[in-house]
Motif scaffolding. Structure first.
Motif, PDB file in Angstrom:
ATOM      1  N   GLU A  76       0.819  -1.211   0.000  1.00  0.00           N
ATOM      2  CA  GLU A  76       0.000   0.000   0.000  1.00  0.00           C
ATOM      3  C   GLU A  76       0.850   1.258   0.000  1.00  0.00           C
ATOM      4  OE1 GLU A  76      -1.479   1.255   4.217  1.00  0.00           O
ATOM      5  OE2 GLU A  76      -1.554  -0.918   4.046  1.00  0.00           O
ATOM      6  N   VAL A  77       2.060   1.183   0.508  1.00  0.00           N
ATOM      7  CA  VAL A  77       2.949   2.346   0.516  1.00  0.00           C
ATOM      8  C   VAL A  77       3.265   2.779  -0.910  1.00  0.00           C
ATOM      9  CG1 VAL A  77       5.245   3.147   1.231  1.00  0.00           C
ATOM     10  CG2 VAL A  77       3.893   1.691   2.731  1.00  0.00           C
ATOM     11  N   VAL A  78       3.303   1.829  -1.820  1.00  0.00           N
ATOM     12  CA  VAL A  78       3.552   2.158  -3.225  1.00  0.00           C
ATOM     13  C   VAL A  78       2.467   3.093  -3.752  1.00  0.00           C
ATOM     14  CG1 VAL A  78       3.703   1.152  -5.544  1.00  0.00           C
ATOM     15  CG2 VAL A  78       4.807   0.025  -3.624  1.00  0.00           C
ATOM     16  N   PHE A  79       1.247   2.934  -3.275  1.00  0.00           N
ATOM     17  CA  PHE A  79       0.148   3.784  -3.714  1.00  0.00           C
ATOM     18  C   PHE A  79       0.024   5.047  -2.869  1.00  0.00           C
ATOM     19  CE2 PHE A  79      -1.121  -0.506  -5.024  1.00  0.00           C
ATOM     20  CZ  PHE A  79      -1.198  -0.287  -6.380  1.00  0.00           C
ATOM     21  N   LEU A  80       0.447   4.996  -1.614  1.00  0.00           N
ATOM     22  CA  LEU A  80       0.341   6.168  -0.742  1.00  0.00           C
ATOM     23  C   LEU A  80       1.366   7.248  -1.084  1.00  0.00           C
ATOM     24  CD1 LEU A  80      -0.333   4.619   2.757  1.00  0.00           C
ATOM     25  CD2 LEU A  80      -1.876   5.980   1.386  1.00  0.00           C
ATOM     26  N   TYR A  81       2.555   6.849  -1.467  1.00  0.00           N
ATOM     27  CA  TYR A  81       3.611   7.830  -1.715  1.00  0.00           C
ATOM     28  C   TYR A  81       3.275   8.770  -2.884  1.00  0.00           C
ATOM     29  CZ  TYR A  81       8.156   9.903  -2.416  1.00  0.00           C
ATOM     30  OH  TYR A  81       9.167  10.791  -2.564  1.00  0.00           O
ATOM     31  N   TRP A  83       0.391   9.498  -4.066  1.00  0.00           N
ATOM     32  CA  TRP A  83      -0.779  10.275  -3.659  1.00  0.00           C
ATOM     33  C   TRP A  83      -0.358  11.422  -2.753  1.00  0.00           C
ATOM     34  CZ3 TRP A  83      -2.847  10.602   1.398  1.00  0.00           C
ATOM     35  CH2 TRP A  83      -4.039  11.311   1.470  1.00  0.00           C
ATOM     36  N   ALA A  84       0.552  11.147  -1.814  1.00  0.00           N
ATOM     37  CA  ALA A  84       1.003  12.197  -0.896  1.00  0.00           C
ATOM     38  C   ALA A  84       1.787  13.279  -1.635  1.00  0.00           C
ATOM     39  CB  ALA A  84       1.857  11.586   0.207  1.00  0.00           C
ATOM     40  N   VAL A  85       2.557  12.894  -2.640  1.00  0.00           N
ATOM     41  CA  VAL A  85       3.337  13.874  -3.402  1.00  0.00           C
ATOM     42  C   VAL A  85       2.418  14.778  -4.216  1.00  0.00           C
ATOM     43  CG1 VAL A  85       4.999  14.100  -5.292  1.00  0.00           C
ATOM     44  CG2 VAL A  85       5.415  12.453  -3.466  1.00  0.00           C
ATOM     45  N   ASN A  86       1.361  14.210  -4.792  1.00  0.00           N
ATOM     46  CA  ASN A  86       0.445  14.966  -5.647  1.00  0.00           C
ATOM     47  C   ASN A  86      -0.859  15.323  -4.943  1.00  0.00           C
ATOM     48  OD1 ASN A  86       2.158  14.793  -7.910  1.00  0.00           O
ATOM     49  ND2 ASN A  86       1.486  12.684  -8.215  1.00  0.00           N
ATOM     50  N   PHE A  87      -0.821  15.457  -3.638  1.00  0.00           N
ATOM     51  CA  PHE A  87      -2.029  15.673  -2.850  1.00  0.00           C
ATOM     52  C   PHE A  87      -2.772  16.938  -3.268  1.00  0.00           C
ATOM     53  CE2 PHE A  87      -4.111  17.367   0.997  1.00  0.00           C
ATOM     54  CZ  PHE A  87      -5.027  16.356   1.187  1.00  0.00           C
ATOM     55  N   LYS A  88      -2.046  18.045  -3.454  1.00  0.00           N
ATOM     56  CA  LYS A  88      -2.693  19.317  -3.789  1.00  0.00           C
ATOM     57  C   LYS A  88      -3.315  19.296  -5.181  1.00  0.00           C
ATOM     58  CE  LYS A  88      -0.119  22.296  -0.726  1.00  0.00           C
ATOM     59  NZ  LYS A  88       0.791  23.419  -0.598  1.00  0.00           N
ATOM     60  N   GLU A  89      -2.645  18.653  -6.133  1.00  0.00           N
ATOM     61  CA  GLU A  89      -3.162  18.613  -7.501  1.00  0.00           C
ATOM     62  C   GLU A  89      -4.405  17.722  -7.623  1.00  0.00           C
ATOM     63  OE1 GLU A  89       0.241  17.838  -7.113  1.00  0.00           O
ATOM     64  OE2 GLU A  89       0.959  19.854  -7.579  1.00  0.00           O
ATOM     65  N   GLY A  91      -6.771  17.177  -5.314  1.00  0.00           N
ATOM     66  CA  GLY A  91      -7.931  17.840  -4.739  1.00  0.00           C
ATOM     67  C   GLY A  91      -8.858  16.900  -3.988  1.00  0.00           C
ATOM     68  N   LEU A  92     -10.119  17.272  -3.943  1.00  0.00           N
ATOM     69  CA  LEU A  92     -11.121  16.515  -3.190  1.00  0.00           C
ATOM     70  C   LEU A  92     -11.359  15.131  -3.801  1.00  0.00           C
ATOM     71  CD1 LEU A  92     -13.111  16.567  -0.848  1.00  0.00           C
ATOM     72  CD2 LEU A  92     -14.810  17.483  -2.426  1.00  0.00           C
ATOM     73  N   GLU A  93     -11.318  15.044  -5.129  1.00  0.00           N
ATOM     74  CA  GLU A  93     -11.529  13.751  -5.793  1.00  0.00           C
ATOM     75  C   GLU A  93     -10.451  12.746  -5.391  1.00  0.00           C
ATOM     76  OE1 GLU A  93     -11.866  11.826 -10.273  1.00  0.00           O
ATOM     77  OE2 GLU A  93     -11.454  13.962 -10.032  1.00  0.00           O
ATOM     78  N   GLY A  94      -9.208  13.197  -5.349  1.00  0.00           N
ATOM     79  CA  GLY A  94      -8.111  12.327  -4.924  1.00  0.00           C
ATOM     80  C   GLY A  94      -8.245  11.901  -3.478  1.00  0.00           C
ATOM     81  N   MET A  95      -8.724  12.817  -2.644  1.00  0.00           N
ATOM     82  CA  MET A  95      -8.923  12.501  -1.228  1.00  0.00           C
ATOM     83  C   MET A  95     -10.009  11.439  -1.057  1.00  0.00           C
ATOM     84  SD  MET A  95      -7.959  13.170   1.759  1.00  0.00           S
ATOM     85  CE  MET A  95      -8.466  13.148   3.450  1.00  0.00           C
ATOM     86  N   VAL A  96     -11.101  11.574  -1.796  1.00  0.00           N
ATOM     87  CA  VAL A  96     -12.195  10.595  -1.705  1.00  0.00           C
ATOM     88  C   VAL A  96     -11.714   9.225  -2.163  1.00  0.00           C
ATOM     89  CG1 VAL A  96     -14.450   9.970  -2.669  1.00  0.00           C
ATOM     90  CG2 VAL A  96     -14.015  12.313  -1.911  1.00  0.00           C
ATOM     91  N   LYS A  97     -10.975   9.190  -3.253  1.00  0.00           N
ATOM     92  CA  LYS A  97     -10.474   7.905  -3.762  1.00  0.00           C
ATOM     93  C   LYS A  97      -9.529   7.251  -2.768  1.00  0.00           C
ATOM     94  CE  LYS A  97     -11.028   8.933  -8.648  1.00  0.00           C
ATOM     95  NZ  LYS A  97     -10.369   9.161  -9.928  1.00  0.00           N
ATOM     96  N   MET A  98      -8.678   8.053  -2.112  1.00  0.00           N
ATOM     97  CA  MET A  98      -7.742   7.478  -1.143  1.00  0.00           C
ATOM     98  C   MET A  98      -8.475   7.010   0.107  1.00  0.00           C
ATOM     99  SD  MET A  98      -4.824   6.357  -0.627  1.00  0.00           S
ATOM    100  CE  MET A  98      -3.995   6.924  -2.070  1.00  0.00           C
ATOM    101  N   VAL A  99      -9.528   7.709   0.510  1.00  0.00           N
ATOM    102  CA  VAL A  99     -10.317   7.256   1.655  1.00  0.00           C
ATOM    103  C   VAL A  99     -10.989   5.916   1.323  1.00  0.00           C
ATOM    104  CG1 VAL A  99     -12.393   7.762   3.005  1.00  0.00           C
ATOM    105  CG2 VAL A  99     -10.665   9.532   2.682  1.00  0.00           C
ATOM    106  N   ILE A 100     -11.496   5.775   0.117  1.00  0.00           N
ATOM    107  CA  ILE A 100     -12.090   4.495  -0.310  1.00  0.00           C
ATOM    108  C   ILE A 100     -11.025   3.394  -0.297  1.00  0.00           C
ATOM    109  CG2 ILE A 100     -13.109   3.264  -2.270  1.00  0.00           C
ATOM    110  CD1 ILE A 100     -14.531   5.926  -2.979  1.00  0.00           C
ATOM    111  N   PHE A 101      -9.844   3.698  -0.829  1.00  0.00           N
ATOM    112  CA  PHE A 101      -8.750   2.724  -0.870  1.00  0.00           C
ATOM    113  C   PHE A 101      -8.340   2.300   0.537  1.00  0.00           C
ATOM    114  CE2 PHE A 101      -4.068   2.067  -0.902  1.00  0.00           C
ATOM    115  CZ  PHE A 101      -4.046   0.887  -1.613  1.00  0.00           C
ATOM    116  N   MET A 102      -8.167   3.265   1.437  1.00  0.00           N
ATOM    117  CA  MET A 102      -7.750   2.951   2.799  1.00  0.00           C
ATOM    118  C   MET A 102      -8.845   2.199   3.557  1.00  0.00           C
ATOM    119  SD  MET A 102      -4.671   3.781   3.062  1.00  0.00           S
ATOM    120  CE  MET A 102      -4.426   3.600   4.805  1.00  0.00           C
TER     121      MET A 102
END
Length: 121
Positions: A76-81, A83-89, A91-102
């Motif tokens: 999962e770290v492969v997918f988290l890193y 995401w964390a680098v591109n967190f601002k770009e 936006g909310l859609e990326g946050m929702v997708k990561m919450v679903i993934f987690m």
């Protein structure tokens, strides 16, 4: 920017050179090196302790299950890193997708705890 198959030619050449070098060194060392065999040389040796019994003792499946689960949850770290680098770009859609993934990962983790896959007996 277009790339053609000729752009990959140096990579192919380097791979062929590396594989050819490894194969060549193995063949040359097998032909030139000494090959004296004896009972003492062919005997298994582990840290100064003489081997007793069969070396093919079966491992418990539990060991392999824990190892596979570790790899699955560690990946999962492969997918988290990224995401964390591109967190601002993202936006909310990326946050929702990561919450679903987690949450899917947490559901899987609670499932393996419920099935006692990590318990040693």
């Amino acid at each position: 920017m277009q790339s053609s198959q000729l752009d990959y030619l140096p990579i192919l050449m380097q791979m062929l050179l590396a594989v050819g070098f490894v194969v060549g060194i193995i063949i040359i060392s097998g032909k030139l090196g000494p090959s004296r065999s004896s009972k003492i040389k062919d005997e298994n040796f582990e840290c100064g302790i003489k081997s007793i019994g069969n070396a093919r003792i079966p491992f418990s499946v539990k060991f392999f299950v824990v190892a596979i689960l570790f790899v699955l949850f560690d990946i999962e770290v492969v997918f988290l890193y990224p995401w964390a680098v591109n967190f601002k770009e993202l936006g909310l859609e990326g946050m929702v997708k990561m919450v679903i993934f987690m949450s899917l990962l947490l559901i899987g983790f609670f499932y393996i705890i419920k099935k006692k896959a990590l318990d040693w007996e």
